[in-house]
Design a protein around this motif. Structure first.
Motif, PDB file in Angstrom:
ATOM      1  N   LEU A  72       0.849  -1.188   0.000  1.00  0.00           N
ATOM      2  CA  LEU A  72       0.000   0.000   0.000  1.00  0.00           C
ATOM      3  C   LEU A  72       0.886   1.240   0.000  1.00  0.00           C
ATOM      4  N   SER A  73       0.811   2.046  -1.031  1.00  0.00           N
ATOM      5  CA  SER A  73       1.601   3.279  -1.034  1.00  0.00           C
ATOM      6  C   SER A  73       1.096   4.202   0.068  1.00  0.00           C
ATOM      7  N   GLY A  74       1.970   5.099   0.518  1.00  0.00           N
ATOM      8  CA  GLY A  74       1.556   6.061   1.526  1.00  0.00           C
ATOM      9  C   GLY A  74       0.432   6.950   1.032  1.00  0.00           C
ATOM     10  N   ILE A  75       0.480   7.279  -0.259  1.00  0.00           N
ATOM     11  CA  ILE A  75      -0.552   8.146  -0.834  1.00  0.00           C
ATOM     12  C   ILE A  75      -1.913   7.459  -0.826  1.00  0.00           C
ATOM     13  N   VAL A  76      -1.974   6.177  -1.180  1.00  0.00           N
ATOM     14  CA  VAL A  76      -3.278   5.514  -1.196  1.00  0.00           C
ATOM     15  C   VAL A  76      -3.840   5.403   0.222  1.00  0.00           C
ATOM     16  N   LEU A  77      -2.982   5.246   1.202  1.00  0.00           N
ATOM     17  CA  LEU A  77      -3.456   5.220   2.587  1.00  0.00           C
ATOM     18  C   LEU A  77      -4.011   6.588   2.993  1.00  0.00           C
ATOM     19  N   GLU A  78      -3.356   7.648   2.539  1.00  0.00           N
ATOM     20  CA  GLU A  78      -3.898   8.998   2.756  1.00  0.00           C
ATOM     21  C   GLU A  78      -5.289   9.133   2.144  1.00  0.00           C
ATOM     22  N   LEU A  79      -5.422   8.643   0.913  1.00  0.00           N
ATOM     23  CA  LEU A  79      -6.700   8.746   0.206  1.00  0.00           C
ATOM     24  C   LEU A  79      -7.783   7.939   0.904  1.00  0.00           C
ATOM     25  N   PHE A  80      -7.412   6.777   1.430  1.00  0.00           N
ATOM     26  CA  PHE A  80      -8.384   5.981   2.192  1.00  0.00           C
ATOM     27  C   PHE A  80      -8.861   6.776   3.414  1.00  0.00           C
ATOM     28  N   GLU A  81      -7.917   7.366   4.136  1.00  0.00           N
ATOM     29  CA  GLU A  81      -8.286   8.112   5.336  1.00  0.00           C
ATOM     30  C   GLU A  81      -9.177   9.306   5.005  1.00  0.00           C
ATOM     31  N   GLN A  82      -8.924   9.925   3.853  1.00  0.00           N
ATOM     32  CA  GLN A  82      -9.660  11.122   3.475  1.00  0.00           C
ATOM     33  C   GLN A  82     -11.014  10.825   2.830  1.00  0.00           C
ATOM     34  N   PHE A  83     -11.036   9.833   1.925  1.00  0.00           N
ATOM     35  CA  PHE A  83     -12.230   9.600   1.121  1.00  0.00           C
ATOM     36  C   PHE A  83     -12.936   8.270   1.401  1.00  0.00           C
ATOM     37  N   ALA A  84     -12.222   7.308   1.993  1.00  0.00           N
ATOM     38  CA  ALA A  84     -12.819   5.982   2.218  1.00  0.00           C
ATOM     39  C   ALA A  84     -12.310   5.388   3.531  1.00  0.00           C
ATOM     40  N   PRO A  85     -12.669   5.988   4.667  1.00  0.00           N
ATOM     41  CA  PRO A  85     -12.154   5.509   5.960  1.00  0.00           C
ATOM     42  C   PRO A  85     -12.531   4.066   6.275  1.00  0.00           C
ATOM     43  N   GLU A  86     -13.576   3.562   5.612  1.00  0.00           N
ATOM     44  CA  GLU A  86     -13.947   2.156   5.826  1.00  0.00           C
ATOM     45  C   GLU A  86     -12.829   1.212   5.385  1.00  0.00           C
ATOM     46  N   MET A  87     -11.980   1.671   4.450  1.00  0.00           N
ATOM     47  CA  MET A  87     -10.854   0.843   4.018  1.00  0.00           C
ATOM     48  C   MET A  87      -9.828   0.699   5.136  1.00  0.00           C
ATOM     49  N   ILE A  88      -9.583   1.781   5.868  1.00  0.00           N
ATOM     50  CA  ILE A  88      -8.648   1.711   6.996  1.00  0.00           C
ATOM     51  C   ILE A  88      -9.176   0.726   8.034  1.00  0.00           C
ATOM     52  N   ASP A  89     -10.479   0.752   8.261  1.00  0.00           N
ATOM     53  CA  ASP A  89     -11.086  -0.155   9.246  1.00  0.00           C
ATOM     54  C   ASP A  89     -10.864  -1.616   8.870  1.00  0.00           C
ATOM     55  N   ILE A  90     -11.126  -1.952   7.609  1.00  0.00           N
ATOM     56  CA  ILE A  90     -10.993  -3.373   7.235  1.00  0.00           C
ATOM     57  C   ILE A  90      -9.531  -3.781   7.155  1.00  0.00           C
ATOM     58  N   LEU A  91      -8.632  -2.855   6.799  1.00  0.00           N
ATOM     59  CA  LEU A  91      -7.207  -3.169   6.802  1.00  0.00           C
ATOM     60  C   LEU A  91      -6.717  -3.433   8.224  1.00  0.00           C
ATOM     61  N   LYS A  92      -7.251  -2.696   9.181  1.00  0.00           N
ATOM     62  CA  LYS A  92      -6.900  -2.949  10.579  1.00  0.00           C
ATOM     63  C   LYS A  92      -7.413  -4.323  11.027  1.00  0.00           C
ATOM     64  N   GLU A  93      -8.583  -4.700  10.543  1.00  0.00           N
ATOM     65  CA  GLU A  93      -9.118  -6.030  10.853  1.00  0.00           C
ATOM     66  C   GLU A  93      -8.208  -7.118  10.273  1.00  0.00           C
ATOM     67  N   LEU A  94      -7.708  -6.896   9.066  1.00  0.00           N
ATOM     68  CA  LEU A  94      -6.796  -7.870   8.455  1.00  0.00           C
ATOM     69  C   LEU A  94      -5.488  -7.932   9.243  1.00  0.00           C
ATOM     70  N   ALA A  95      -4.986  -6.774   9.672  1.00  0.00           N
ATOM     71  CA  ALA A  95      -3.755  -6.756  10.470  1.00  0.00           C
ATOM     72  C   ALA A  95      -3.936  -7.537  11.772  1.00  0.00           C
ATOM     73  N   ALA A  96      -5.127  -7.433  12.355  1.00  0.00           N
ATOM     74  CA  ALA A  96      -5.400  -8.100  13.633  1.00  0.00           C
ATOM     75  C   ALA A  96      -5.397  -9.626  13.511  1.00  0.00           C
ATOM     76  N   THR A  97      -5.579 -10.149  12.314  1.00  0.00           N
ATOM     77  CA  THR A  97      -5.575 -11.607  12.121  1.00  0.00           C
ATOM     78  C   THR A  97      -4.177 -12.190  12.241  1.00  0.00           C
ATOM     79  N   LYS A  98      -3.143 -11.349  12.098  1.00  0.00           N
ATOM     80  CA  LYS A  98      -1.738 -11.780  12.101  1.00  0.00           C
ATOM     81  C   LYS A  98      -1.410 -12.642  10.882  1.00  0.00           C
ATOM     82  N   CYS A  99      -2.281 -12.618   9.893  1.00  0.00           N
ATOM     83  CA  CYS A  99      -2.071 -13.434   8.684  1.00  0.00           C
ATOM     84  C   CYS A  99      -1.740 -12.586   7.463  1.00  0.00           C
ATOM     85  N   VAL A 100      -1.661 -11.264   7.649  1.00  0.00           N
ATOM     86  CA  VAL A 100      -1.401 -10.362   6.529  1.00  0.00           C
ATOM     87  C   VAL A 100      -0.175  -9.519   6.840  1.00  0.00           C
ATOM     88  N   GLU A 101       0.789  -9.538   5.938  1.00  0.00           N
ATOM     89  CA  GLU A 101       1.990  -8.711   6.080  1.00  0.00           C
ATOM     90  C   GLU A 101       1.822  -7.437   5.253  1.00  0.00           C
TER      91      GLU A 101
END
Length: 426
Positions: A72-101
């Motif tokens: 994930l580029s830093g810019i796309v993460l910025e765009l998620f936070e600005q325009f699609a915060p639901e993406m940050i939420d689901i990415l955090k859920e994936l991180a919590a599984t410990k199965c996604v690097e």
């Protein structure tokens, strides 16, 4: 045991607005927010969100045996936070599984590695810090822009402290070797090199819904059979692609999401497993060294930088941009530094491609070039106000080197203090 390593790459730029010559010196805001919003919303709706939801289900139904990576580029993460915060939420859920690097990627998804090693290292650091803050992971693997790699770039990555790098398993660098092993850099033996399996990756990216493809229709059992049929001893199959493969290049109606969801069952049935790039680099011994004297990417038949730097327009734009690198790094203007990052996105160069400019609203490569150069002219004027061109580049470079060395020494001392505090508490 053979393992499959999946990685999905996400990036989108801040789109430039129509910026005309007479606006130079008058208007210092360069971006089309509406077009940027529309683009990221479309990608999230049709590809990124359905893909993340599918990955989440794959992890759940395989009891954590399915593992993968995300670039994930830093810019796309910025765009998620600005325009699609639901993406940050689901990415955090994936991180919590410990199965996604989450791998390290240049913040701006730029070609800085080819032009300015210090800038490349900075962008990796910025994005890695962002990953740490958002998802609690410290990246150790690098996915450079468009899988850009060379022996020289490997040195920079290794010196920056990363353990592995991902690049293209191109025939001209492999010769008789297979991409299905872990290798090491020819110049930095401690750095592990993972190579994309072009055949399996491109079959999904470009041929999944192609009725003329020899293996059509592609389904999960058949795909898993193909992976299992590889020569004995080939230990890792790296299947990496742009996330837009799912839902955009291959729309949902093709069954691409159902295919992906079913794949872990058939892979595990063949006694194969899944690994992240970090796990592969840790667990597997390098089979041999890989020599890459010239820039390698995953783009086009030649697997080089031609799509981004192959014509005079692109070369003129990028040379003017990176000519002021030292001046930008020395200035204290945060807005200028931000514009510097956003203008480095490789997309702006790709839009100047005469053959395939990708998803663009420009009428031609010349139109894209003219618009970008108008923006760049205004940006360069602002940079010149901070550090005039009368100051020699060598003088600025020496000053920047001193500052960089001081920053590295401060970081080293801070890490030493942190380590001593831990020892004292223990």
């Amino acid at each position: 045991m053979r393992n499959i390593c999946f990685c999905f790459q996400m990036h989108a730029p801040y789109r430039l607005k129509r910026y005309r010559f007479f606006e130079i010196g008058q208007d210092h805001y360069y971006y089309d927010d509406m077009q940027t919003d529309d683009n990221i919303a479309w990608l999230v709706q049709h590809s990124y969100m359905p893909l993340c939801q599918t990955i989440k289900e794959m992890i759940h139904f395989s009891n954590g045996k399915f593992r993968c990576a995300l670039s994930l580029s830093g810019i796309v993460l910025e765009l998620f936070e600005q325009f699609a915060p639901e993406m940050i939420d689901i990415l955090k859920e994936l991180a919590a599984t410990k199965c996604v690097e989450f791998v390290a990627t240049p913040y701006a998804y730029s070609v800085a590695a080819q032009y300015n090693a210090n800038e490349f290292e900075r962008q990796l650091t910025y994005q890695s810090q962002q990953i740490k803050e958002l998802f609690g992971q410290k990246p150790t693997t690098v996915w450079n822009t468009e899988l850009l790699y060379s022996d020289e770039i490997a040195d920079t990555i290794c010196k920056a402290g990363y353990k592995a790098v991902m690049t293209e398993g191109a025939k001209h660098i492999l010769s008789w070797k297979s991409p299905n092993y872990v290798y090491s850099s020819a110049t930095s033996s401690k750095l592990k090199v993972l190579l994309r399996n072009i055949g399996f990756s491109d079959e999904l990216s470009f041929h999944f819904s192609d009725p003329t493809w020899h293996n059509y229709p592609i389904d999960a059992p058949k795909f898993a059979d193909g992976l299992a049929a590889l020569p004995e001893g080939e230990e890792i199959v790296n299947i990496w692609m742009g996330a837009e493969t799912f839902g955009v290049r291959q729309n949902a109606g093709t069954g691409i999401f159902e295919f992906l969801k079913a794949l872990p069952y058939y892979v595990l049935e063949h006694n194969m497993g899944f690994l992240t790039p970090q796990e592969a680099a840790k667990k597997m011994t390098a089979k041999d060294r890989i020599v890459v004297p010239y820039p390698l990417t995953w783009t086009g038949e030649a697997k080089d930088l031609a799509a981004y730097l192959g014509n005079d327009l692109q070369q003129e734009a990028v040379s003017k941009l990176y000519a002021v690198a030292e001046r930008v790094h020395l200035c204290q203007d945060k807005r200028l530094k931000r514009d510097w990052l956003l203008l480095q996105s490789v997309d702006h160069l790709h839009f100047m491609n005469h053959i395939d400019a990708g998803n663009t609203n420009y009428e031609s490569a010349y139109d894209a070039f003219t618009n970008y150069m108008n923006v760049l002219a205004d940006f360069l004027q602002l940079v010149d106000e901070q550090y005039p061109t009368t100051i020699e580049n060598e003088e600025l470079s020496e000053l920047l080197t001193t500052i960089n060395n001081q920053e590295k020494e401060i970081a080293r001392l801070e890490a030493e203090i942190k380590s001593l505090r831990k020892k004292k508490q223990a």
